[in-house]
Write an enzyme that holds these catalytic residues in place. Sequence first.
Site, PDB file in Angstrom:
ATOM      1  N   ARG A   1      11.988  24.587  -6.447  1.00 29.71           N
ATOM      2  CA  ARG A   1      11.155  25.737  -7.025  1.00 29.71           C
ATOM      3  C   ARG A   1      11.801  27.170  -6.848  1.00 29.71           C
ATOM      4  NH1 ARG A   1       5.698  24.933  -5.943  1.00 29.71           N
ATOM      5  NH2 ARG A   1       6.292  23.761  -4.145  1.00 29.71           N
ATOM      6  N   TYR A   2      12.806  27.143  -5.946  1.00 33.29           N
ATOM      7  CA  TYR A   2      13.553  28.328  -5.564  1.00 33.29           C
ATOM      8  C   TYR A   2      15.114  27.976  -5.893  1.00 33.29           C
ATOM      9  CZ  TYR A   2       9.369  29.502  -2.751  1.00 33.29           C
ATOM     10  OH  TYR A   2       8.374  30.041  -2.379  1.00 33.29           O
TER      11      TYR A   2
ATOM     12  N   LYS B   1       6.330  31.771  -2.505  1.00 40.39           N
ATOM     13  CA  LYS B   1       5.222  32.347  -1.542  1.00 40.39           C
ATOM     14  C   LYS B   1       5.544  33.785  -1.719  1.00 40.39           C
ATOM     15  CE  LYS B   1       6.259  29.050   2.087  1.00 40.39           C
ATOM     16  NZ  LYS B   1       6.857  28.015   1.304  1.00 40.39           N
TER      17      LYS B   1
ATOM     18  N   ASP C   1      -4.059  26.891   1.616  1.00 38.29           N
ATOM     19  CA  ASP C   1      -3.967  26.433  -0.024  1.00 38.29           C
ATOM     20  C   ASP C   1      -5.211  26.044  -0.410  1.00 38.29           C
ATOM     21  OD1 ASP C   1      -1.190  27.007  -0.447  1.00 38.29           O
ATOM     22  OD2 ASP C   1      -0.670  25.560   1.102  1.00 38.29           O
TER      23      ASP C   1
ATOM     24  N   CYS D   1      -4.000  16.185   8.345  1.00 35.33           N
ATOM     25  CA  CYS D   1      -4.677  17.358   8.756  1.00 35.33           C
ATOM     26  C   CYS D   1      -5.664  17.652   7.492  1.00 35.33           C
ATOM     27  CB  CYS D   1      -3.736  18.385   8.648  1.00 35.33           C
ATOM     28  SG  CYS D   1      -2.199  18.196   9.573  1.00 35.33           S
TER      29      CYS D   1
ATOM     30  N   CYS E   1       2.276  10.197   7.834  1.00 30.80           N
ATOM     31  CA  CYS E   1       2.394  11.447   8.810  1.00 30.80           C
ATOM     32  C   CYS E   1       1.797  10.994  10.157  1.00 30.80           C
ATOM     33  CB  CYS E   1       1.474  12.765   8.469  1.00 30.80           C
ATOM     34  SG  CYS E   1       1.969  13.409   7.177  1.00 30.80           S
TER      35      CYS E   1
ATOM     36  N   ARG F   1      -1.153  18.561   0.600  1.00 31.33           N
ATOM     37  CA  ARG F   1      -0.758  17.603  -0.068  1.00 31.33           C
ATOM     38  C   ARG F   1      -1.427  16.350   0.199  1.00 31.33           C
ATOM     39  NH1 ARG F   1       5.007  19.045   1.373  1.00 31.33           N
ATOM     40  NH2 ARG F   1       5.643  20.373  -0.240  1.00 31.33           N
TER      41      ARG F   1
ATOM     42  N   CYS G   1      -4.600  19.618   4.696  1.00 33.20           N
ATOM     43  CA  CYS G   1      -3.271  19.450   4.052  1.00 33.20           C
ATOM     44  C   CYS G   1      -3.281  19.650   2.518  1.00 33.20           C
ATOM     45  CB  CYS G   1      -2.741  17.903   4.515  1.00 33.20           C
ATOM     46  SG  CYS G   1      -1.248  17.828   3.440  1.00 33.20           S
TER      47      CYS G   1
ATOM     48  N   ASP H   1       1.139  30.883  -0.713  1.00 33.65           N
ATOM     49  CA  ASP H   1       1.631  30.082  -1.989  1.00 33.65           C
ATOM     50  C   ASP H   1       0.966  30.383  -3.177  1.00 33.65           C
ATOM     51  OD1 ASP H   1       4.184  28.291  -2.057  1.00 33.65           O
ATOM     52  OD2 ASP H   1       3.320  27.840  -0.056  1.00 33.65           O
TER      53      ASP H   1
ATOM     54  N   ARG I   1      17.169  26.429  -2.733  1.00 35.12           N
ATOM     55  CA  ARG I   1      16.996  25.463  -1.807  1.00 35.12           C
ATOM     56  C   ARG I   1      15.972  24.529  -2.543  1.00 35.12           C
ATOM     57  NH1 ARG I   1      15.052  30.382  -1.468  1.00 35.12           N
ATOM     58  NH2 ARG I   1      12.742  30.785  -0.876  1.00 35.12           N
TER      59      ARG I   1
HETATM   60  S1  SF4 Z   1      -0.113  19.151   6.955  1.00 36.05           S
HETATM   61 FE1  SF4 Z   1      -0.440  17.464   5.654  1.00 36.05          FE
HETATM   62  S2  SF4 Z   1       1.991  16.642   5.296  1.00 36.05           S
HETATM   63 FE2  SF4 Z   1       1.827  17.962   7.116  1.00 36.05          FE
HETATM   64  S3  SF4 Z   1       1.309  16.497   9.013  1.00 36.05           S
HETATM   65 FE3  SF4 Z   1      -0.643  17.270   8.324  1.00 36.05          FE
HETATM   66  S4  SF4 Z   1      -1.232  15.791   6.725  1.00 36.05           S
HETATM   67 FE4  SF4 Z   1       1.027  15.389   7.115  1.00 36.05          FE
END
Ligand code: SF4
Length: 363
Positions: A96-97, A323, A279, A113, A109, A118, A116, A316, A100
């Site tokens: 994206r940048y 960002k 997000d 979360c 994971c 993603r 999240c 973001d 990096r």
């Molecule tokens: S924020 Fe998403 S990618 Fe990061 S640990 Fe939690 S579930 Fe996994």
Amino acid sequence: MNHIERSIAATLRQPGELVEHGLVPRVALGDLEKVAARYAVAVTPEMAALIDPSDPDDPIARQFIPSAAELVTQRNEDADPIADHSHSPVAGIVHRYPDRVLFKLVHICAVYCRFCFRREMVGPGKATALSPAAYDSALDYIRAHPEVWEVILTGGDPLMLSPRRLGAIMADLAAVDHVKIIRIHTRVPVADPARITGEMVAALRVEGATTWVALHANHARELTDKARAACAVIVDAGIPMVSQSVLLRGVNDDAAALEALMRAFVECRIKPYYLHHGDLAPGTAHLRTTLGHGQELMRALRGRVSGLCQPDYVVDIPGGHGKAPVGPNYVLDANSFSREQPGETRYRIIDYCGDVHLYPPKP
Ligand code: SF4
């Protein structure tokens, strides 16, 4: 140690297990099974032990225990809110940048979360890791782009890999001349601190590149004694750490909670780096607050703790535009307040108490 820590030996992955351990009421089971069918659930014993089941607003539960609110997708929410896909030239890489890339090695994971961004891409049932061929192609992409100075290992959580696999990946990256920095984003030191062994830390250190570890935590209670010890092992090995947190309604969206979190990071020798605005991931509206509230909190934080404890508050920009810092502005009327003498602009600046001063003080 509370009763949950004593009775939970393994990560909880099914809503029925959450009911069984008293973390959600049985009446919620039907809805939570619908949530779990769409978004992965995992609560490690360490995180479960931090939850007070008698507190309906427990800030740790809000991060990991699914909620029926996740079944509602709001306008503007998107499965790929920061457009990873359209910035992915080959599988596993997001570029994206200019200087990096993200290198997404795994899609699993230790914990999942609820906020999240993603969430549509991580969890069991998704491809768990890059295939060997995809890994080689991603590495070739990095080799072919001399502008890539920093590689950010993310996912999923790269510390879910074995030390042996991680060590091999670190060596591959460090062998690329232009890659100088390898940054690892992880929640493992708080969610499953036992994974941070001497062997794991040895795998993170590599000749030819500098490793940084970015720890993701959102509430001071996550920095348990075990988590602090895991972070100490990393820092004692000479690996610098930074933090990233997400501003979450009911978790850390008050000045005292943010202050405690940032102090805890600094006590662990972790420099606060980013406070992300939530997000626009699907089913996460109940965990977001407003940019205005975030700015108020950052202003309050400035009045309470030193610069060492200040993260950058960032959003973001949807669509993958990167960002942007969105913290409060302390300079009012920049470039326009008063030109009392030709060639000299005076500014109004707000101090940490909210009082306004002229700079320079005299015209
Ligand atoms: S924020 Fe998403 S990618 Fe990061 S640990 Fe939690 S579930 Fe996994």
